[in-house]
Write an enzyme that holds these catalytic residues in place. Structure first.
Site, PDB file in Angstrom:
ATOM      1  N   THR A  18      27.704  37.390  38.854  1.00 18.53           N
ATOM      2  CA  THR A  18      28.041  38.428  37.879  1.00 18.53           C
ATOM      3  C   THR A  18      28.131  37.843  36.470  1.00 18.53           C
ATOM      4  O   THR A  18      27.776  38.480  35.489  1.00 18.53           O
ATOM      5  CB  THR A  18      29.404  39.087  38.224  1.00 18.53           C
ATOM      6  OG1 THR A  18      29.396  39.472  39.595  1.00 18.53           O
ATOM      7  CG2 THR A  18      29.690  40.293  37.371  1.00 18.53           C
ATOM      8  N   SER A 120      36.147  31.807  33.759  1.00 18.52           N
ATOM      9  CA  SER A 120      36.955  32.965  33.380  1.00 18.52           C
ATOM     10  C   SER A 120      38.360  32.911  33.965  1.00 18.52           C
ATOM     11  O   SER A 120      39.108  31.991  33.695  1.00 18.52           O
ATOM     12  CB  SER A 120      36.205  34.224  33.817  1.00 18.52           C
ATOM     13  OG  SER A 120      36.857  35.360  33.349  1.00 18.52           O
ATOM     14  N   HIS A 121      38.684  33.872  34.805  1.00 19.52           N
ATOM     15  CA  HIS A 121      40.038  34.025  35.333  1.00 19.52           C
ATOM     16  C   HIS A 121      40.247  33.220  36.619  1.00 19.52           C
ATOM     17  O   HIS A 121      41.327  33.273  37.184  1.00 19.52           O
ATOM     18  CB  HIS A 121      40.281  35.499  35.611  1.00 19.52           C
ATOM     19  CG  HIS A 121      39.188  36.089  36.449  1.00 19.52           C
ATOM     20  ND1 HIS A 121      37.940  36.329  35.932  1.00 19.52           N
ATOM     21  CD2 HIS A 121      39.125  36.419  37.745  1.00 19.52           C
ATOM     22  CE1 HIS A 121      37.152  36.802  36.874  1.00 19.52           C
ATOM     23  NE2 HIS A 121      37.848  36.864  37.997  1.00 19.52           N
ATOM     24  N   LYS A 133      27.617  29.422  31.660  1.00 17.65           N
ATOM     25  CA  LYS A 133      26.928  30.685  31.420  1.00 17.65           C
ATOM     26  C   LYS A 133      26.157  30.549  30.115  1.00 17.65           C
ATOM     27  O   LYS A 133      26.614  29.881  29.190  1.00 17.65           O
ATOM     28  CB  LYS A 133      28.029  31.736  31.307  1.00 17.65           C
ATOM     29  CG  LYS A 133      27.615  33.104  30.908  1.00 17.65           C
ATOM     30  CD  LYS A 133      28.807  34.035  31.038  1.00 17.65           C
ATOM     31  CE  LYS A 133      29.393  34.298  29.673  1.00 17.65           C
ATOM     32  NZ  LYS A 133      30.105  35.566  29.574  1.00 17.65           N
ATOM     33  N   ASP A 284      43.077  36.127  29.829  1.00 17.32           N
ATOM     34  CA  ASP A 284      42.679  35.293  30.959  1.00 17.32           C
ATOM     35  C   ASP A 284      42.207  33.904  30.503  1.00 17.32           C
ATOM     36  O   ASP A 284      42.339  33.548  29.324  1.00 17.32           O
ATOM     37  CB  ASP A 284      41.593  35.989  31.795  1.00 17.32           C
ATOM     38  CG  ASP A 284      40.237  35.986  31.117  1.00 17.32           C
ATOM     39  OD1 ASP A 284      40.207  35.967  29.883  1.00 17.32           O
ATOM     40  OD2 ASP A 284      39.215  35.990  31.816  1.00 17.32           O
ATOM     41  N   ASP A 286      39.416  32.430  29.723  1.00 15.47           N
ATOM     42  CA  ASP A 286      38.516  32.273  28.570  1.00 15.47           C
ATOM     43  C   ASP A 286      38.760  33.331  27.495  1.00 15.47           C
ATOM     44  O   ASP A 286      37.937  33.502  26.591  1.00 15.47           O
ATOM     45  CB  ASP A 286      37.055  32.275  29.023  1.00 15.47           C
ATOM     46  CG  ASP A 286      36.666  33.543  29.747  1.00 15.47           C
ATOM     47  OD1 ASP A 286      37.563  34.218  30.282  1.00 15.47           O
ATOM     48  OD2 ASP A 286      35.466  33.881  29.770  1.00 15.47           O
ATOM     49  N   ASP A 288      38.682  36.555  27.328  1.00 17.14           N
ATOM     50  CA  ASP A 288      37.937  37.804  27.125  1.00 17.14           C
ATOM     51  C   ASP A 288      38.618  38.996  27.800  1.00 17.14           C
ATOM     52  O   ASP A 288      38.314  40.134  27.482  1.00 17.14           O
ATOM     53  CB  ASP A 288      36.461  37.670  27.549  1.00 17.14           C
ATOM     54  CG  ASP A 288      36.283  37.283  29.000  1.00 17.14           C
ATOM     55  OD1 ASP A 288      37.285  36.980  29.679  1.00 17.14           O
ATOM     56  OD2 ASP A 288      35.122  37.287  29.463  1.00 17.14           O
ATOM     57  N   ARG A 289      39.540  38.724  28.726  1.00 22.16           N
ATOM     58  CA  ARG A 289      40.246  39.841  29.369  1.00 22.16           C
ATOM     59  C   ARG A 289      41.583  40.089  28.687  1.00 22.16           C
ATOM     60  O   ARG A 289      42.145  39.190  28.062  1.00 22.16           O
ATOM     61  CB  ARG A 289      40.524  39.528  30.835  1.00 22.16           C
ATOM     62  CG  ARG A 289      39.290  39.466  31.670  1.00 22.16           C
ATOM     63  CD  ARG A 289      39.653  39.278  33.131  1.00 22.16           C
ATOM     64  NE  ARG A 289      38.443  39.361  33.939  1.00 22.16           N
ATOM     65  CZ  ARG A 289      38.420  39.545  35.238  1.00 22.16           C
ATOM     66  NH1 ARG A 289      39.559  39.677  35.895  1.00 22.16           N
ATOM     67  NH2 ARG A 289      37.283  39.613  35.885  1.00 22.16           N
ATOM     68  N   SER A 372      38.444  45.865  35.199  1.00 16.01           N
ATOM     69  CA  SER A 372      38.946  44.523  35.475  1.00 16.01           C
ATOM     70  C   SER A 372      39.557  43.887  34.220  1.00 16.01           C
ATOM     71  O   SER A 372      39.310  42.730  33.934  1.00 16.01           O
ATOM     72  CB  SER A 372      37.809  43.666  36.011  1.00 16.01           C
ATOM     73  OG  SER A 372      36.672  43.765  35.156  1.00 16.01           O
ATOM     74  N   LYS A 383      33.394  41.018  26.204  1.00 12.35           N
ATOM     75  CA  LYS A 383      34.691  41.664  26.101  1.00 12.35           C
ATOM     76  C   LYS A 383      35.611  40.714  25.347  1.00 12.35           C
ATOM     77  O   LYS A 383      35.317  39.524  25.246  1.00 12.35           O
ATOM     78  CB  LYS A 383      35.229  42.023  27.475  1.00 12.35           C
ATOM     79  CG  LYS A 383      35.355  40.872  28.423  1.00 12.35           C
ATOM     80  CD  LYS A 383      35.508  41.382  29.853  1.00 12.35           C
ATOM     81  CE  LYS A 383      35.433  40.251  30.842  1.00 12.35           C
ATOM     82  NZ  LYS A 383      34.644  40.558  32.018  1.00 12.35           N
ATOM     83  N   ARG A 503      35.973  44.575  47.142  1.00 10.58           N
ATOM     84  CA  ARG A 503      36.762  45.339  46.186  1.00 10.58           C
ATOM     85  C   ARG A 503      36.680  46.812  46.561  1.00 10.58           C
ATOM     86  O   ARG A 503      35.588  47.355  46.751  1.00 10.58           O
ATOM     87  CB  ARG A 503      36.236  45.150  44.772  1.00 10.58           C
ATOM     88  CG  ARG A 503      36.207  43.687  44.310  1.00 10.58           C
ATOM     89  CD  ARG A 503      36.316  43.587  42.803  1.00 10.58           C
ATOM     90  NE  ARG A 503      35.969  42.268  42.296  1.00 10.58           N
ATOM     91  CZ  ARG A 503      36.773  41.206  42.334  1.00 10.58           C
ATOM     92  NH1 ARG A 503      37.962  41.294  42.882  1.00 10.58           N
ATOM     93  NH2 ARG A 503      36.375  40.046  41.816  1.00 10.58           N
TER      94      ARG A 503
HETATM   95  C1  G1P Z   1      34.576  40.648  38.111  1.00 13.34           C
HETATM   96  C2  G1P Z   1      34.946  42.016  37.598  1.00 13.34           C
HETATM   97  C3  G1P Z   1      33.903  42.485  36.609  1.00 13.34           C
HETATM   98  C4  G1P Z   1      33.764  41.462  35.491  1.00 13.34           C
HETATM   99  C5  G1P Z   1      33.496  40.093  36.071  1.00 13.34           C
HETATM  100  C6  G1P Z   1      33.483  39.024  34.986  1.00 13.34           C
HETATM  101  O1  G1P Z   1      33.328  40.685  38.776  1.00 13.34           O
HETATM  102  O2  G1P Z   1      35.075  42.941  38.658  1.00 13.34           O
HETATM  103  O3  G1P Z   1      34.287  43.739  36.108  1.00 13.34           O
HETATM  104  O4  G1P Z   1      32.721  41.806  34.630  1.00 13.34           O
HETATM  105  O5  G1P Z   1      34.496  39.759  37.025  1.00 13.34           O
HETATM  106  O6  G1P Z   1      34.707  38.949  34.310  1.00 13.34           O
HETATM  107  P1  G1P Z   1      33.180  40.777  40.366  1.00 13.34           P
HETATM  108  O7  G1P Z   1      33.983  39.647  40.949  1.00 13.34           O
HETATM  109  O8  G1P Z   1      33.789  42.096  40.770  1.00 13.34           O
HETATM  110  O9  G1P Z   1      31.711  40.710  40.630  1.00 13.34           O
HETATM  111 ZN    ZN Z   2      37.212  35.938  31.401  1.00 14.50          ZN
END
Ligand code: G1P
Ligand code: ZN
Length: 550
Positions: A18, A120-121, A133, A284, A286, A288-289, A372, A383, A503
């Protein structure tokens, strides 16, 4: 110092998910693992595209969220870049740049693109995750054509081109030479701050803090800390100590840097104390959240997007109105109602920020968001956590209303979209895949079937045709839509690194004000039961409930 080539072996698991390539740190630390991916990326970028644009001789931006392996990865990438014709790298000091800051720097400095080092998170540290990325010249995540081309390249790669020059000093703001390439170490905050200044009324915000407005921003020991401190405490005069956990740590101090009520529990506790500040927020890994809170009140991300849309013209950067809005498919339809009332185009995209890029570039939308804890706008192509915090501060400053009042008034006007996401983590991959396959097979039998008071009106596996470039993305999540506006959605995460995560997204609409204050999980229990009935999650996974419900 010399540029040399080294033979390498293919790794077959380098297809980006993703949001880039994410793996356990141990996987990234294998000899040549990071090198292969970066070489493949550089090869693809150096093969000029249809418009004749190639990376050779151009500028790249580089930085990451500071997690374990960030500093080592920066040195590796610099040496590969120097050997592959990159003219200049703008590197965040200490190897640090938040994801929104990378996007801002690419755009402001008109760089060819940028590399973000982040998972990220996801938790960090030697046993945690690492990620990489690529963002293109619009500042946004590379599209699937590019990420697929990089993956294809990793599958045939046989050689690395690198420099054996010594490591450069990444901590001092200066320009250094690495082979033919210039490395400019930049202040990670400056460009980002300049963008924020253009959007928000800093005097209004300064005035709020002068009059005693209080806030608590939890940076979760991640990269948002330096940005929040510099802007909120430094520029705007928020009381010192308003930003907590503000120093980025390689393992995030053991925290799971995901700003939701479960992982940012300490913030929830502070915001429900008798002496809670006026406003609370978290970001989070990085940055962005975002999660935003009032006193004893958590704002659902889907509601946040809807409220931002409704009130955007109060903010200088959006005073002329919005071009349109977009939300990812699993995000609640709260924003759709506002868009309809304002006569704005509203787009429903697959999960992942990359799908907003074309809409933003084409000037079709100004704001976008995901359930998210992600919200953002056309100011960059990611974001943006701190932007969302400044937006909500500005809304409170411009209206004089509290977070809770703003949200509850919104529900009275537009109705409330009750919303929750249930995550079933660490499921065996074959069990998760079988669940989705069987669910897809059952879809045609569901329309017309009643579950309690509501009936299924439509089922599908979400597919999206990009209105700008016509590209089609299929199998983006199984949807059950009900005749009363309720939705049940199933999809598998594309960002996890261990097993599979299912999910389950649940949403129901309530326009009666006397029924808008119910506990969310209670209100959505019936829909959770429907999901269980059609998918048999518990039986298949052996779990008695979700591992996380937010
Ligand atoms: C998750 C979130 C999605 C977000 C992504 C990157 O992806 O659900 O909205 O864009 O992290 O931060 P997922 O693990 O669901 O594929
Ligand atoms: Zn992030």
């Amino acid at each position: 110092m010399a540029i040399h080539t080294t033979p390498t072996q293919v790794f077959t698991d380098q297809r980006p998910g993703t949001s880039g390539l994410r793996k356990k740190v141990g996987v990234f630390m294998q000899p040549h693992y990071l090198e292969n991916f970066v070489q493949a990326l550089l090869d693809v970028l150096n093969a000029s595209d249809a418009s004749g644009q190639a990376l050779h001789g151009q500028t790249l931006v580089l930085g990451g969220d500071g997690r374990f392996y960030n500093r080592t990865a920066v040195q590796i990438i610099l040496k590969l870049a120097a050997a592959n014709g990159v003219a200049r790298v703008l590197l965040g000091q200490g190897g640090i740049l938040s994801t929104p800051a990378v996007s801002a720097v690419i755009r402001r400095r008109q760089a060819f693109g940028g590399i973000v080092l982040s998972a990220s998170h996801n938790p960090g540290g030697p046993d945690g995750d690492f990620g990489i990325k690529y963002n293109a010249s619009n500042g946004g995540p590379a599209n699937e054509t590019l990420t697929e081309a990089v993956f294809a390249r990793t599958m045939v790669l046989s050689e690395l081109r690198s420099s054996n020059a010594p490591d450069i000093d990444i901590d001092r703001l200066c320009v250094q030479q690495l082979e033919q390439m210039q490395v400019e170490v930049i202040d990670p905050v400056a460009d980002y701050l300049a963008v924020m200044r253009e959007l928000f009324d800093f005097d209004l915000l300064r005035g709020m803090f002068k009059r005693g407005f209080t806030l608590r921003v939890d940076a979760m020991n991640a990269v948002g800390g330096p940005y929040a401190k510099a802007i909120l405490e430094g520029e705007l005069g928020a009381p010192k100590g308003s930003v907590v956990n503000a120093v980025p740590l390689e393992d995030f101090g053991g925290l799971h840097p995901d700003p939701n009520p479960v992982n940012a529990e300490d913030l929830i506790v502070h915001m429900s104390a008798p002496d809670a500040p006026d406003f609370g927020a978290a970001m989070d890994g990085d940055a962005d959240r975002n999660m935003v809170l009032g006193r004893n009140f958590v704002v659902t991300p889907s509601d946040s997007l809807a409220l931002m849309t409704a009130h955007a013209t109060l903010i200088p950067g959006y005073k002329d109105g919005l071009l349109g809005v977009a939300r990812s498919m699993p995000t609640s339809a709260a924003v759709d109602r506002v868009a309809k009332a304002l006569g704005l185009p509203c787009f429903e995209t697959p999960t992942g920020w990359k799908f907003f890029g074309n809409l933003l570039d084409a000037g079709r939308v100004t704001l976008c968001g995901e359930e998210s804890y992600g919200t953002g706008s056309s100011h960059i192509r990611e974001k943006d956590g701190l932007w969302a915090i400044l937006f909500w501060l500005s809304l409170q400053g411009a209206t004089g209303e509290s977070v809770q009042d703003l949200v509850e008034t919104h529900w009275r006007v537009y109705g409330r979209n009750y919303y929750t996401r249930h995550d079933y983590e660490g499921i065996a991959v074959d069990v998760a895949n079988a669940l989705m396959t069987d669910l897809r097979a059952a879809l045609p039998s569901l329309p017309g079937r009643a579950f309690g008071q509501r009936a299924v009106s439509l089922t599908d596996d979400f597919a999206y045709t990009d209105p700008v470039d016509g590209s089609i993305s299929k199998n983006q999540g199984v949807r059950l839509l009900f005749d009363d506006g309720a939705r049940v959605i199933f999809r598998l995460s594309g960002t996890g690194t261990e097993g599979a995560t299912l999910r389950l997204y649940l949403e129901s609409y309530e326009d009666d004000p006397v029924r808008q204050d119910q506990p969310v999980q209670q209100k959505l229990a019936e829909l959770a039961a429907v999901a269980e009935q059609v998918a048999g999650i518990r039986k298949r996974t052996g779990m008695d409930g979700p591992s996380v419900a937010t």
